[in-house]
Design a protein around this motif. Structure first.
Motif, short mmCIF file in Angstrom:
data_model
loop_
_atom_site.label_atom_id
_atom_site.label_comp_id
_atom_site.label_asym_id
_atom_site.label_seq_id
_atom_site.Cartn_x
_atom_site.Cartn_y
_atom_site.Cartn_z
N ALA A 135 0.91 -1.15 -0.07
CA ALA A 135 -0.02 -0.09 0.06
C ALA A 135 0.83 1.26 0.00
CB ALA A 135 -0.87 0.05 1.12
N SER A 136 0.68 2.38 -0.74
CA SER A 136 1.21 3.50 -1.17
C SER A 136 0.95 4.53 0.07
CB SER A 136 0.96 4.06 -2.36
OG SER A 136 -0.16 4.20 -2.72
N GLU B 201 -1.49 -4.77 4.67
CA GLU B 201 -2.71 -4.23 5.23
C GLU B 201 -2.16 -3.04 6.64
OE1 GLU B 201 -5.17 -6.96 7.71
OE2 GLU B 201 -6.69 -5.49 8.21
N GLY B 202 -1.23 -3.44 7.31
CA GLY B 202 -0.51 -2.50 8.23
C GLY B 202 0.43 -3.61 9.13
N GLU B 203 0.83 -2.99 10.52
CA GLU B 203 1.66 -3.52 11.44
C GLU B 203 0.83 -4.02 12.56
OE1 GLU B 203 4.55 -4.10 9.70
OE2 GLU B 203 3.68 -2.69 8.36
N TYR C 39 -0.90 -8.55 6.33
CA TYR C 39 -1.48 -8.77 5.03
C TYR C 39 -2.77 -8.94 4.75
CZ TYR C 39 3.36 -8.91 3.50
OH TYR C 39 4.81 -8.81 3.02
N LYS C 40 -3.51 -8.51 4.06
CA LYS C 40 -4.93 -8.82 3.69
C LYS C 40 -4.78 -9.62 2.42
CE LYS C 40 -8.10 -7.08 5.45
NZ LYS C 40 -9.21 -5.80 5.42
N LEU C 41 -5.36 -11.08 2.66
CA LEU C 41 -5.05 -11.77 1.41
C LEU C 41 -6.44 -11.60 0.30
CD1 LEU C 41 -4.74 -14.88 3.81
CD2 LEU C 41 -2.97 -14.27 2.10
N THR C 42 -5.76 -11.68 -0.77
CA THR C 42 -6.92 -11.43 -1.93
C THR C 42 -7.11 -12.75 -2.78
OG1 THR C 42 -5.08 -10.68 -3.39
CG2 THR C 42 -6.14 -9.00 -2.14
#
Ligand SMILES: [Zn+2]
Length: 205
Positions: free
Chosen positions: A21-22, A125-127, A138-141
């Motif tokens: 994510a940017s 997703e974040g830490e 991570y948010k899995l896709t």
């Protein structure tokens, strides 16, 4: 002898690709009470994923779905839900079973030493923070799982390998040191989830 020893080699997880994510700062997702993985990464789904299974040849026809049902039941009972689907196009997680040669043809990263493999796609997703240490969330896709047919393999070993690889596809990235756990990095005949298997992943769901 001992086929299970012979195949006691790394059951790998393999990150095919991910998109970072940017954002200029990392979102803190929360504090974790456990960290039972040898990896500093953990994933989860934002939706309940549907799992599709397909035997690519005759070697696991009629048995692959039994292993996948076992794996789904184990993780569902642990509070990490997934659905089953008979539709390839509706599935977030696709499980393929067959001989090494046939699976290698559709996923070249499989090694002869792998009884199973999981490839996954995710967004950063974040830490998470576990014991003061940042862990990547991570948010899995999407994910794909490969279960390799090997002559002489026991049903329980297939169930263990399938539960292990589906564990990766549900966000369990890395492995445990506990041989009583399914997320142990070597194939065993342990078919039910252990304490660390469950608590490590459950805490992010
Ligand atoms: Zn693994």
């Amino acid at each position: 002898m001992n086929f299970s020893k012979k195949i006691s080699i790394l059951i790998s997880t393999f990150l095919l690709s991910f998109i970072v994510a940017s954002t200029s700062y990392a979102a803190t997702l929360g504090y974790l009470n456990f960290w039972d993985s040898d990896s500093s990464e953990i994933g989860r789904w934002g939706v309940t994923p549907s799992i599709y299974n397909y035997a690519v040849d005759g070697s696991m026809q009629g048995t692959l779905s039994e292993y996948v049902t076992h794996a789904r039941t184990e993780w569902n009972n642990a509070g990490i839900p997934s659905n089953s689907t008979s539709s390839d196009s509706n599935a977030q997680i696709k499980v393929y079973g067959g001989t090494y040669t046939n699976l290698k043809a559709i996923e070249p990263s499989i090694k002869t030493t792998n009884p199973g493999l999981c490839t996954w796609f995710a967004n950063h997703e974040g830490e998470w923070i576990a014991f003061g240490i940042y862990k990547t969330g991570y948010k899995l896709t999407a994910a794909k799982v490969y279960i390799v047919y090997t002559t002489g393999q026991t049903t329980n070993t297939y169930k263990m390998v399938t539960t292990h690889e589906i564990g990766h596809s549900l966000g369990w990235l890395g492995h445990t040191n506990y041989s009583s756990n399914v997320m142990y990095p070597y194939a065993t005949e342990k078919t039910s989830l252990g304490t660390q298997d469950i608590r490590h992943l459950k805490q992010v769901y």
